[in-house]
Design an enzyme around this catalytic site. Structure first.
Site, PDB file in Angstrom:
ATOM      1  N   CYS A   2       0.820  -1.209   0.000  1.00 47.79           N
ATOM      2  CA  CYS A   2       0.000   0.000   0.000  1.00 47.79           C
ATOM      3  C   CYS A   2       0.859   1.266   0.000  1.00 47.79           C
ATOM      4  CB  CYS A   2      -0.875   0.045   1.237  1.00 47.79           C
ATOM      5  SG  CYS A   2      -1.967  -1.359   1.372  1.00 47.79           S
ATOM      6  N   ARG A  27       5.699  -0.146  -6.099  1.00 49.73           N
ATOM      7  CA  ARG A  27       5.661  -0.883  -4.832  1.00 49.73           C
ATOM      8  C   ARG A  27       4.765  -2.107  -4.912  1.00 49.73           C
ATOM      9  NH1 ARG A  27       6.779   2.599  -0.238  1.00 49.73           N
ATOM     10  NH2 ARG A  27       5.198   1.584   1.003  1.00 49.73           N
ATOM     11  N   TRP A  74      -2.664  -2.811  -1.745  1.00 51.47           N
ATOM     12  CA  TRP A  74      -2.188  -4.168  -1.997  1.00 51.47           C
ATOM     13  C   TRP A  74      -2.996  -5.037  -1.042  1.00 51.47           C
ATOM     14  CZ3 TRP A  74       0.522  -8.007   0.774  1.00 51.47           C
ATOM     15  CH2 TRP A  74       1.118  -8.991  -0.012  1.00 51.47           C
ATOM     16  N   ASN A  98      -1.906   2.409   5.513  1.00 52.08           N
ATOM     17  CA  ASN A  98      -0.893   1.442   5.098  1.00 52.08           C
ATOM     18  C   ASN A  98      -0.554   0.647   6.351  1.00 52.08           C
ATOM     19  OD1 ASN A  98       1.362   0.078   4.207  1.00 52.08           O
ATOM     20  ND2 ASN A  98       2.606   1.900   3.831  1.00 52.08           N
ATOM     21  N   GLY A  99      -0.544  -0.690   6.247  1.00 48.63           N
ATOM     22  CA  GLY A  99      -0.248  -1.507   7.421  1.00 48.63           C
ATOM     23  C   GLY A  99      -1.411  -2.417   7.744  1.00 48.63           C
ATOM     24  N   GLU A 481      18.673 -17.355  -5.712  1.00 44.77           N
ATOM     25  CA  GLU A 481      18.263 -16.045  -6.226  1.00 44.77           C
ATOM     26  C   GLU A 481      17.785 -16.177  -7.674  1.00 44.77           C
ATOM     27  OE1 GLU A 481      17.454 -13.323  -5.091  1.00 44.77           O
ATOM     28  OE2 GLU A 481      17.648 -11.916  -6.746  1.00 44.77           O
ATOM     29  N   LYS A 485      14.048 -15.176  -8.928  1.00 53.11           N
ATOM     30  CA  LYS A 485      13.792 -14.234 -10.031  1.00 53.11           C
ATOM     31  C   LYS A 485      12.828 -14.846 -11.024  1.00 53.11           C
ATOM     32  CE  LYS A 485      14.780 -11.256  -8.864  1.00 53.11           C
ATOM     33  NZ  LYS A 485      15.455 -10.957  -7.635  1.00 53.11           N
ATOM     34  N   GLU A 488       9.270 -15.088  -9.573  1.00 46.30           N
ATOM     35  CA  GLU A 488       8.664 -13.769  -9.348  1.00 46.30           C
ATOM     36  C   GLU A 488       8.083 -13.186 -10.623  1.00 46.30           C
ATOM     37  OE1 GLU A 488      10.913 -11.197  -5.934  1.00 46.30           O
ATOM     38  OE2 GLU A 488      12.117 -11.681  -7.675  1.00 46.30           O
ATOM     39  N   HIS A 504      18.804 -36.680  -2.992  1.00 41.22           N
ATOM     40  CA  HIS A 504      17.953 -36.867  -1.810  1.00 41.22           C
ATOM     41  C   HIS A 504      16.531 -36.392  -2.073  1.00 41.22           C
ATOM     42  CE1 HIS A 504      21.427 -38.118   0.415  1.00 41.22           C
ATOM     43  NE2 HIS A 504      22.065 -37.016   0.055  1.00 41.22           N
ATOM     44  N   LYS A 603       7.048  -4.236  -3.947  1.00 44.33           N
ATOM     45  CA  LYS A 603       8.467  -3.882  -3.863  1.00 44.33           C
ATOM     46  C   LYS A 603       8.895  -3.697  -2.414  1.00 44.33           C
ATOM     47  CE  LYS A 603      12.424  -2.558  -5.510  1.00 44.33           C
ATOM     48  NZ  LYS A 603      13.258  -3.689  -5.991  1.00 44.33           N
TER      49      LYS A 603
HETATM   50  C1  G6P Z   1       9.949  -7.786  -1.449  1.00 43.16           C
HETATM   51  C2  G6P Z   1      10.566  -7.419  -2.788  1.00 43.16           C
HETATM   52  C3  G6P Z   1      11.886  -8.153  -2.959  1.00 43.16           C
HETATM   53  C4  G6P Z   1      12.803  -7.868  -1.782  1.00 43.16           C
HETATM   54  C5  G6P Z   1      12.123  -8.167  -0.438  1.00 43.16           C
HETATM   55  C6  G6P Z   1      12.935  -7.626   0.721  1.00 43.16           C
HETATM   56  O1  G6P Z   1       9.579  -9.119  -1.450  1.00 43.16           O
HETATM   57  O2  G6P Z   1       9.697  -7.752  -3.840  1.00 43.16           O
HETATM   58  O3  G6P Z   1      12.506  -7.725  -4.158  1.00 43.16           O
HETATM   59  O4  G6P Z   1      13.948  -8.651  -1.890  1.00 43.16           O
HETATM   60  O5  G6P Z   1      10.853  -7.524  -0.381  1.00 43.16           O
HETATM   61  O6  G6P Z   1      12.990  -6.229   0.603  1.00 43.16           O
HETATM   62  P1  G6P Z   1      14.128  -5.309   1.186  1.00 43.16           P
HETATM   63  O7  G6P Z   1      13.723  -3.915   0.788  1.00 43.16           O
HETATM   64  O8  G6P Z   1      14.114  -5.506   2.670  1.00 43.16           O
HETATM   65  O9  G6P Z   1      15.406  -5.741   0.565  1.00 43.16           O
END
Ligand code: G6P
Length: 608
Positions: A2, A27, A74, A98-99, A481, A485, A488, A504, A603
């Site tokens: 949000c 975001r 969101w 927000n929250g 990672e 990616k 996501e 395993h 984000k």
């Molecule tokens: C969200 C974002 C990710 C990020 C994670 C942690 O899930 O989509 O890209 O890695 O938050 O965010 P930060 O700002 O703490 O790195």
């Protein structure tokens, strides 16, 4: 997650609100809305979907006003529908939030018993009704807001307007980000200063527990104790924060290509004469790094993967034991910190709710806390003893790219500084690794030149439902990672395994329909990894291997090899991340997904 924008001025502020929301789009959100005060009444527009839908509806209806609040939602409580979109209203009060209000169910029952009618499934809607209920008990608007907020449990930021008081906008920061933007004859609030850059570059960063009253020409802040407090304003160099896609099709691609320059910025001024400048971590860093007997890393998402790589580095290079854990787990379990633990938090945004909460929970038991962060004005930076800013520049794509590689560079600097202070690192080895770091931008350029080759094979992933990513040692978190990616942004299920664990379990899944991606630089484990790859090939698995010449992985039917530049083992995880970013990007483009704002993701995750 949000986003909030609020404005009060002499002009019609709807365009400021909408432009602010557009800048918060990155975001992640699924509906948007705004409310303005006009002619003694609240006028609202709310739309599911994109901010553009809200902009169209606002212009069609002609809603306008000199004071207003706006929001990108969101969804947490209730689907992303018009009814659930903010602002929420109770009579002459409108609220954006927000929250999360954790005790909303009890409050809802209490307010329903008082006769308030709810029109959404959100936790937020209790807030305007509660303020209304408190107003009926007497006192002024701010007093009612205070009494209402005292009844709310959870972490939140609020923006509030009242139709009968068009001269003031109230706001509260209690656990979720909120800044004040200062204009000339107009003032603003937002959950992210980026939203306000078109209208101001002067900001006040609020503290937890602050109550704010915005008037056109005056901002008053009360701290958690209720005392009026003068918080300093900060002037930003707006050009530093300007962000546009330029000629790139997506922010993510732009940010992948920015990595050589971003890494250079992370290093600038932090190394000299083959040594890390320990002061770059803050004045008490030298002492803290000497005393630390253990390192505990806490982070979420991509930042957690950066921490996972650093765990290998701390133990192998600095000779200090290191644990890494996702913050959302750590904060809620009973933890035993070894004596003299240095707490390291990693976060692109510095506003991730779980990382902040974990820091607050454990800080008093640690030797000290150090954060690695991309946003110097963030809450995490303010609440940590020491901070190292990565200088990656604004990252807009939800899928983190340059923030990750610069975090890795920062972490390597920290590892070197720690190793030296602990007496476990020779000057020669430090000089050597510093030189490797300095050489990374050039090597990154070489990897970026593989873009077209990677794009060509991306089509082979487009119709797949599952993929496996393999790595060993410090390349295992790189595989994690890579898998993150891909899922996501392309919505293809991807899992990462340390290659030694293949037999395993995951080997049972391998067949010609599940591509297997491996990161295979020449290192002590390469022969072991090659045996693991043979196990995949023997089950008709199709392999995509990123390897340097010395690794000597041969291309053959069923094994595609992408030739990586040679790179020293220590910094190889940083370089091997980049082809995996490019792979996910091109697969997502082929699948036609929303690369920069993937579905359901945010984000900046400011709620737990
Ligand atoms: C969200 C974002 C990710 C990020 C994670 C942690 O899930 O989509 O890209 O890695 O938050 O965010 P930060 O700002 O703490 O790195």
């Amino acid at each position: 997650m949000c986003g909030i924008v609020g404005a009060i001025g002499e002009r019609n502020i709807t365009d400021v609100l909408i432009e602010g929301l557009r800048r918060l789009e990155y975001r992640g959100y699924d509906s948007a809305g705004l409310a303005v005060v006009h002619g003694g009444a609240i006028e609202r527009e709310r739309q599911p979907g994109k901010v553009q839908a809200l902009a169209d509806a606002t212009h069609a209806s002609g809603v306008s006003g000199q004071i207003g609040i706006a929001h990108t939602r969101w969804a947490t409580h209730g689907a992303p529908t018009q009814d659930n979109a903010h602002p929420h209203q109770s009579g002459d009060i409108a609220v954006v939030h927000n929250g999360i209000i954790e005790n909303y169910e009890a409050l809802r029952e209490q307010l329903q018993a008082e006769g308030y009618v709810f029109t959404s499934q959100t936790d937020t809607e209790v807030v305007p009704h509660l303020i209304q209920s408190e107003l009926k008990k007497g006192g002024d608007f701010m007093a009612a807001v205070r009494r209402a907020v005292a009844q709310l449990h959870g972490a939140f930021a609020l923006g509030i307007v009242r139709a009968t008081e068009p001269q003031r906008l109230l706001a509260v920061r209690q656990g979720s980000p909120l800044v004040v933007g200062l204009g000339i004859g107009e003032n603003f609030i937002s959950s992210d200063q980026l939203a306000l850059l078109p209208v101001t570059n002067r900001f006040i960063y609020l503290e937890e527990g602050d109550f704010i009253e915005l008037k056109r020409d005056q901002v008053t802040i009360w701290d958690a104790s209720g005392a009026v407090i003068a918080r300093p304003s900060v002037e930003l160099d707006a050009t530093v924060h300007a962000s546009s896609k330029g000629t790139y099709k997506h922010y993510m691609l732009k940010e992948i290509y920015e990595q050589p320059a971003a890494i250079q910025r992370t290093l600038a001024g932090r190394v000299s004469n083959g040594q890390v400048a320990i002061d770059a971590f803050g004045p008490q860093a030298a002492e803290l790094l000497s005393k630390a007997k253990h390192v505990q890393i806490l982070a979420c998402g991509t930042s957690y993967h950066a921490g996972y790589v650093a765990k290998y580095w701390f133990e192998a290079i600095a000779g200090v034991s290191c644990h890494v854990e996702v913050a959302s787990e750590f904060r809620y379990r009973t933890t035993v910190l070894p004596a003299d633990t240095l707490l390291v938090t990693i976060s692109q945004s510095g506003e991730t709710a779980d990382t902040l909460a974990a820091l607050r929970e454990v800080k008093s038991r640690a030797l000290g806390s150090l954060c690695i962060c991309n946003v110097p004005t963030s809450t995490l930076v303010r609440e940590s003893d020491l901070a190292f800013i990565t200088h990656a520049g604004p990252e807009i794509g939800v899928a983190s790219t340059k923030a990750f590689t610069t975090q890795l560079v920062a972490l390597m600097l920290l590892v070197l500084a720690t190793g030296r202070r602990q007496g476990n690192l020779t000057a020669e080895r430090e000089r050597d690794i510093v030189a490797q770091l300095a050489g990374l931008p050039t090597l990154c350029d070489e990897v970026l030149a593989m873009d077209q080759a990677i794009e060509r094979i991306a089509a082979e992933f487009g119709d797949k439902h599952h993929t496996l990513f393999l790595g060993r040692g410090a390349q295992y978190p790189v595989a994690m990672e890579g898998a993150l990616k891909l899922k996501e942004i392309s919505y293809i299920h991807a899992e990462a395994y340390p290659a030694g664990e293949l037999k395993h379990g995951p080997l049972a899944l391998v067949d010609q329909d599940m591509p297997v991606v491996a990161v295979a630089p020449k290192n002590d484990l390469i022969d072991k990894l090659k045996s693991n790859l043979q196990e995949v090939r023997a089950r008709a698995g199709v392999l995509y291997v990123f390897a340097d010449h010395a690794a000597d992985v041969r291309a053959e039917p069923g094994i595609k090899v992408f030739s990586m530049p040679s790179v020293a083992d220590e910094v190889a995880p940083i370089l091997y991340t980049i082809p995996l970013q490019l792979l996910s990007y091109h697969v997502a483009v082929i699948k036609g997904t929303d690369v920069d704002q993937p579905r359901n993701l945010a984000k900046s995750v400011t709620v737990e």
